[in-house]
Design a protein around this motif. Structure first.
Motif, PDB file in Angstrom:
ATOM      1  N   ALA A 190     -65.418 -51.205  34.013  1.00  0.00           N
ATOM      2  CA  ALA A 190     -65.376 -50.639  35.367  1.00  0.00           C
ATOM      3  C   ALA A 190     -63.946 -50.536  35.868  1.00  0.00           C
ATOM      4  CB  ALA A 190     -66.211 -51.490  36.314  1.00  0.00           C
ATOM      5  N   ARG A 191     -63.138 -51.585  35.590  1.00  0.00           N
ATOM      6  CA  ARG A 191     -61.735 -51.542  36.014  1.00  0.00           C
ATOM      7  C   ARG A 191     -60.975 -50.448  35.278  1.00  0.00           C
ATOM      8  NH1 ARG A 191     -62.325 -57.288  36.535  1.00  0.00           N
ATOM      9  NH2 ARG A 191     -61.833 -57.583  34.318  1.00  0.00           N
ATOM     10  N   ALA A 192     -61.255 -50.310  33.971  1.00  0.00           N
ATOM     11  CA  ALA A 192     -60.581 -49.265  33.190  1.00  0.00           C
ATOM     12  C   ALA A 192     -60.968 -47.877  33.710  1.00  0.00           C
ATOM     13  CB  ALA A 192     -60.947 -49.405  31.718  1.00  0.00           C
ATOM     14  N   TRP A 193     -62.247 -47.707  34.035  1.00  0.00           N
ATOM     15  CA  TRP A 193     -62.700 -46.416  34.577  1.00  0.00           C
ATOM     16  C   TRP A 193     -62.006 -46.116  35.898  1.00  0.00           C
ATOM     17  CZ3 TRP A 193     -65.225 -45.394  39.187  1.00  0.00           C
ATOM     18  CH2 TRP A 193     -65.712 -44.094  39.345  1.00  0.00           C
ATOM     19  N   SER A 194     -61.893 -47.124  36.764  1.00  0.00           N
ATOM     20  CA  SER A 194     -61.295 -46.902  38.087  1.00  0.00           C
ATOM     21  C   SER A 194     -59.813 -46.552  37.991  1.00  0.00           C
ATOM     22  CB  SER A 194     -61.483 -48.145  38.970  1.00  0.00           C
ATOM     23  OG  SER A 194     -60.703 -49.227  38.484  1.00  0.00           O
ATOM     24  N   ARG A 195     -59.169 -46.904  36.886  1.00  0.00           N
ATOM     25  CA  ARG A 195     -57.751 -46.594  36.722  1.00  0.00           C
ATOM     26  C   ARG A 195     -57.522 -45.237  36.065  1.00  0.00           C
ATOM     27  NH1 ARG A 195     -57.526 -52.277  35.336  1.00  0.00           N
ATOM     28  NH2 ARG A 195     -57.765 -51.729  33.129  1.00  0.00           N
ATOM     29  N   GLN A 196     -58.574 -44.579  35.638  1.00  0.00           N
ATOM     30  CA  GLN A 196     -58.419 -43.293  34.965  1.00  0.00           C
ATOM     31  C   GLN A 196     -57.874 -42.236  35.925  1.00  0.00           C
ATOM     32  OE1 GLN A 196     -62.074 -42.043  33.171  1.00  0.00           O
ATOM     33  NE2 GLN A 196     -62.167 -43.763  31.744  1.00  0.00           N
ATOM     34  N   ARG A 197     -57.111 -41.312  35.343  1.00  0.00           N
ATOM     35  CA  ARG A 197     -56.588 -40.179  36.086  1.00  0.00           C
ATOM     36  C   ARG A 197     -57.167 -38.906  35.482  1.00  0.00           C
ATOM     37  NH1 ARG A 197     -53.990 -40.974  40.576  1.00  0.00           N
ATOM     38  NH2 ARG A 197     -52.407 -39.400  40.130  1.00  0.00           N
ATOM     39  N   VAL A 198     -57.522 -37.961  36.321  1.00  0.00           N
ATOM     40  CA  VAL A 198     -58.116 -36.712  35.835  1.00  0.00           C
ATOM     41  C   VAL A 198     -57.387 -35.534  36.458  1.00  0.00           C
ATOM     42  CG1 VAL A 198     -60.400 -37.736  35.460  1.00  0.00           C
ATOM     43  CG2 VAL A 198     -59.852 -36.705  37.677  1.00  0.00           C
ATOM     44  N   ASP A 199     -57.525 -34.400  35.824  1.00  0.00           N
ATOM     45  CA  ASP A 199     -56.922 -33.165  36.324  1.00  0.00           C
ATOM     46  C   ASP A 199     -57.433 -32.876  37.738  1.00  0.00           C
ATOM     47  OD1 ASP A 199     -56.452 -30.241  36.733  1.00  0.00           O
ATOM     48  OD2 ASP A 199     -55.678 -30.394  34.691  1.00  0.00           O
ATOM     49  N   ALA A 200     -56.546 -32.465  38.619  1.00  0.00           N
ATOM     50  CA  ALA A 200     -56.901 -32.223  40.026  1.00  0.00           C
ATOM     51  C   ALA A 200     -57.356 -30.801  40.296  1.00  0.00           C
ATOM     52  CB  ALA A 200     -55.706 -32.544  40.919  1.00  0.00           C
ATOM     53  N   SER A 201     -57.304 -29.924  39.286  1.00  0.00           N
ATOM     54  CA  SER A 201     -57.504 -28.503  39.581  1.00  0.00           C
ATOM     55  C   SER A 201     -58.908 -28.183  40.084  1.00  0.00           C
ATOM     56  CB  SER A 201     -57.157 -27.653  38.365  1.00  0.00           C
ATOM     57  OG  SER A 201     -57.906 -28.040  37.239  1.00  0.00           O
ATOM     58  N   SER A 202     -59.936 -28.912  39.634  1.00  0.00           N
ATOM     59  CA  SER A 202     -61.285 -28.619  40.138  1.00  0.00           C
ATOM     60  C   SER A 202     -61.403 -28.956  41.623  1.00  0.00           C
ATOM     61  CB  SER A 202     -62.343 -29.377  39.335  1.00  0.00           C
ATOM     62  OG  SER A 202     -62.219 -30.779  39.511  1.00  0.00           O
ATOM     63  N   LEU A 203     -60.715 -30.005  42.070  1.00  0.00           N
ATOM     64  CA  LEU A 203     -60.707 -30.337  43.492  1.00  0.00           C
ATOM     65  C   LEU A 203     -59.921 -29.292  44.287  1.00  0.00           C
ATOM     66  CD1 LEU A 203     -60.284 -34.218  43.536  1.00  0.00           C
ATOM     67  CD2 LEU A 203     -62.135 -32.923  44.595  1.00  0.00           C
ATOM     68  N   VAL A 204     -58.854 -28.780  43.690  1.00  0.00           N
ATOM     69  CA  VAL A 204     -58.078 -27.743  44.360  1.00  0.00           C
ATOM     70  C   VAL A 204     -58.935 -26.492  44.581  1.00  0.00           C
ATOM     71  CG1 VAL A 204     -56.125 -26.162  44.119  1.00  0.00           C
ATOM     72  CG2 VAL A 204     -55.858 -28.583  43.517  1.00  0.00           C
ATOM     73  N   ILE A 205     -59.661 -26.084  43.535  1.00  0.00           N
ATOM     74  CA  ILE A 205     -60.540 -24.913  43.669  1.00  0.00           C
ATOM     75  C   ILE A 205     -61.626 -25.168  44.711  1.00  0.00           C
ATOM     76  CG2 ILE A 205     -62.281 -23.536  42.471  1.00  0.00           C
ATOM     77  CD1 ILE A 205     -59.431 -22.748  41.811  1.00  0.00           C
ATOM     78  N   LEU A 206     -62.189 -26.371  44.733  1.00  0.00           N
ATOM     79  CA  LEU A 206     -63.203 -26.697  45.734  1.00  0.00           C
ATOM     80  C   LEU A 206     -62.615 -26.599  47.137  1.00  0.00           C
ATOM     81  CD1 LEU A 206     -66.043 -27.684  46.444  1.00  0.00           C
ATOM     82  CD2 LEU A 206     -65.186 -30.027  46.259  1.00  0.00           C
ATOM     83  N   ARG A 207     -61.379 -27.082  47.292  1.00  0.00           N
ATOM     84  CA  ARG A 207     -60.722 -26.993  48.595  1.00  0.00           C
ATOM     85  C   ARG A 207     -60.607 -25.533  49.042  1.00  0.00           C
ATOM     86  NH1 ARG A 207     -55.169 -28.086  47.650  1.00  0.00           N
ATOM     87  NH2 ARG A 207     -54.899 -25.816  47.792  1.00  0.00           N
ATOM     88  N   VAL A 208     -60.245 -24.655  48.126  1.00  0.00           N
ATOM     89  CA  VAL A 208     -60.120 -23.238  48.457  1.00  0.00           C
ATOM     90  C   VAL A 208     -61.483 -22.665  48.848  1.00  0.00           C
ATOM     91  CG1 VAL A 208     -59.518 -20.961  47.559  1.00  0.00           C
ATOM     92  CG2 VAL A 208     -58.107 -22.950  46.969  1.00  0.00           C
ATOM     93  N   PHE A 209     -62.530 -22.989  48.048  1.00  0.00           N
ATOM     94  CA  PHE A 209     -63.889 -22.522  48.366  1.00  0.00           C
ATOM     95  C   PHE A 209     -64.288 -22.942  49.774  1.00  0.00           C
ATOM     96  CE2 PHE A 209     -65.307 -22.275  43.710  1.00  0.00           C
ATOM     97  CZ  PHE A 209     -65.449 -20.901  43.745  1.00  0.00           C
ATOM     98  N   VAL A 210     -64.153 -24.235  50.044  1.00  0.00           N
ATOM     99  CA  VAL A 210     -64.631 -24.774  51.322  1.00  0.00           C
ATOM    100  C   VAL A 210     -63.827 -24.193  52.481  1.00  0.00           C
ATOM    101  CG1 VAL A 210     -64.857 -26.877  52.705  1.00  0.00           C
ATOM    102  CG2 VAL A 210     -65.554 -26.883  50.306  1.00  0.00           C
ATOM    103  N   GLY A 211     -62.507 -24.139  52.336  1.00  0.00           N
ATOM    104  CA  GLY A 211     -61.687 -23.603  53.409  1.00  0.00           C
ATOM    105  C   GLY A 211     -62.029 -22.159  53.740  1.00  0.00           C
ATOM    106  N   LEU A 212     -62.170 -21.326  52.709  1.00  0.00           N
ATOM    107  CA  LEU A 212     -62.474 -19.913  52.940  1.00  0.00           C
ATOM    108  C   LEU A 212     -63.869 -19.737  53.535  1.00  0.00           C
ATOM    109  CD1 LEU A 212     -60.951 -18.228  49.756  1.00  0.00           C
ATOM    110  CD2 LEU A 212     -59.990 -18.320  52.064  1.00  0.00           C
ATOM    111  N   LEU A 213     -64.844 -20.505  53.058  1.00  0.00           N
ATOM    112  CA  LEU A 213     -66.203 -20.357  53.560  1.00  0.00           C
ATOM    113  C   LEU A 213     -66.339 -20.854  54.997  1.00  0.00           C
ATOM    114  CD1 LEU A 213     -68.254 -21.301  50.375  1.00  0.00           C
ATOM    115  CD2 LEU A 213     -68.173 -19.065  51.502  1.00  0.00           C
ATOM    116  N   VAL A 214     -65.618 -21.917  55.352  1.00  0.00           N
ATOM    117  CA  VAL A 214     -65.625 -22.365  56.751  1.00  0.00           C
ATOM    118  C   VAL A 214     -65.005 -21.296  57.639  1.00  0.00           C
ATOM    119  CG1 VAL A 214     -64.675 -24.051  58.374  1.00  0.00           C
ATOM    120  CG2 VAL A 214     -65.672 -24.831  56.222  1.00  0.00           C
TER     121      VAL A 214
END
Length: 437
Positions: free
Chosen positions: A9-33
């Motif tokens: 669990a500690r090892a999982w919590s320290r993992q880093r992942v690509d941020a691009s899917s969150l960036v795209i989600l931010r664009v989707f949500v911002g434009l739709l709002v």
């Protein structure tokens, strides 16, 4: 839990992942709002729903939220549109998300009768983005925990929508889909099928399966493409058949967060999103815990309906904020009987004289709104007629998921004397025992 599990669990919590899917989600949500805000203004709903009614139903604990003046109302929508565009572009993402959250939620709180599940979902998603802005750190990554919290936020909508469908009305009687689909029997090509009972049953069972299985199918790579085709097809069809506003388009965009975190990389020549401003690690950890607490509240809220006796589809106590989507077809009629104890005079009041058609429609099937309006009527009449002592009783009949009309409220209860709160309401009559057709 053994030491091995804790270490994993500690090892999982320290993992880093690509941020691009969150960036795209931010664009989707911002434009739709932004589109939602402009659509509300363009269709005249600011005047019709927020400014024209002289009375607004308030949420419990939020009676202080008052309807805005015309200038403030249109200003709120202008701020919402501008802030949502800034959020989509990644400009001061925490501040723009906070501005969106405050403007959007204030508009939402003006009138309880306009409550929609996806308004609640958007407010919760924006709150998560305030705590954990969806922008990359300096290494173009985010923590695995941040991505998971957003995935759970989106997944809750489908999970609870599926759980809520596990009941006789949906699975045995195909209600309310049978009623709704039959209304579209005049459509060209497919209309004759929509009036068939077998199609309503098939759609009901398919909807349950979709809601419960779509998130695991999106997360699992071998089924991801098929699942997303199902997401698009499902939401496009429901959006075309039923008046559910922007909800289908939000979910089509939000479902992409279940893809591999780096999925947009193949379409992005270069990520131009600026890195987030570093903050103190302890503050970031506190904000992550706050986002987790927000999710826990959303996970717990739907189960409060079990604290109330009877069917929540009928009495609607504990029904809101549970992502119970498209479960009820109700048509109601409400007439209020007034008794002035000081003079003995009795007369009837029609809510259409003061409320908008949509307010009347929603109020006439929801007991807490009926009681809230009765208390308002009593207070208003006592102000207009000094020395009066007003009692308000109601004759309310509701047709529920294809059943015949049935009395909803005890006609002998003085609703003006009821108290607002979360306690069970004994003046709500039991649900009808008849089965839908």
């Amino acid at each position: 839990m053994g030491p091995g599990c804790c270490e994993r669990a500690r090892a999982w919590s320290r993992q880093r992942v690509d941020a691009s899917s969150l960036v795209i989600l931010r664009v989707f949500v911002g434009l739709l709002v932004c589109v939602s805000a402009l659509r509300f203004v363009a269709r005249g709903w600011v005047d019709e729903l927020l400014l024209a009614p002289s009375f607004h139903f308030h949420y419990w604990g939020f009676a202080w939220v008052q309807a805005p003046t015309p200038t403030l109302a249109y200003g709120l929508f202008a701020v919402l549109a501008a802030a949502s565009l800034a959020f989509a572009a990644g400009l001061r993402p925490r501040l723009s998300a906070l501005t969106c959250l405050l403007a959007f939620t204030y508009i939402e709180l003006i009138d309880l009768s306009y409550y929609l599940n996806h308004y609640y979902f958007i407010s919760c998603l924006l709150a998560t983005f305030v705590l954990l802005p969806p922008v990359p750190d300096e290494d173009a990554r985010v923590s695995q925990i941040q991505l998971t919290l957003v995935r759970v936020q989106v997944g809750l909508v489908y999970l609870y929508a599926g759980i809520a469908k596990i009941g006789a009305d949906w699975l045995v009687y195909a209600q309310p889909l049978k009623t709704w689909l039959a209304r579209r029997a005049d459509l060209p090509l497919v209309g004759a099928w929509l009036d068939e009972a077998w199609l309503a049953h098939l759609a009901s069972w398919s909807g349950l399966g979709f809601d419960l299985l779509v998130v695991p199918a999106l997360l699992w790579r071998p089924t991801r493409a098929y699942a997303y085709v199902a997401v698009v097809g499902f939401h496009v069809i429901t959006g075309l058949l039923f008046p559910i506003g922007m909800f289908p388009w939000f979910m089509i965009g939000c479902a992409t967060i279940m893809f591999a975190p780096d999925w947009p990389r193949r379409f992005m020549a270069r990520d131009r999103t600026p890195a987030s401003t570093p903050i103190d690690p302890r503050l970031k950890q506190a904000l992550t815990w706050a986002a987790g607490a927000l999710l826990l509240v959303q996970i717990a809220l739907p189960w409060r309906s079990l604290l109330y006796p009877g069917s929540s589809l009928w009495h609607e106590q504990g029904f809101r904020f549970g992502y119970r989507v498209m479960l009820i077809e109700k048509v109601g009629f409400a007439e209020f009987r007034v008794h002035d104890r000081a003079t003995g005079r009795r007369w009837k009041l029609d809510p259409h004289a003061e409320l908008s058609p949509l307010q009347v429609k929603m109020m006439s099937t929801q007991p807490d709104l009926i009681a809230q309006y009765a208390r308002h009527l009593a207070a208003r009449l006592e102000r207009e007629m000094p020395g009066s002592a007003i009692e308000i009783r109601a004759d309310v009949f509701v047709a529920f998921n294809g059943r015949p009309h049935h009395r909803l409220i005890d006609p002998n209860t003085d609703l003006a004397a009821t108290r607002e709160g979360l306690a069970a309401k004994p003046w709500i009559l039991p649900a009808p025992t008849t089965h839908p057709p």
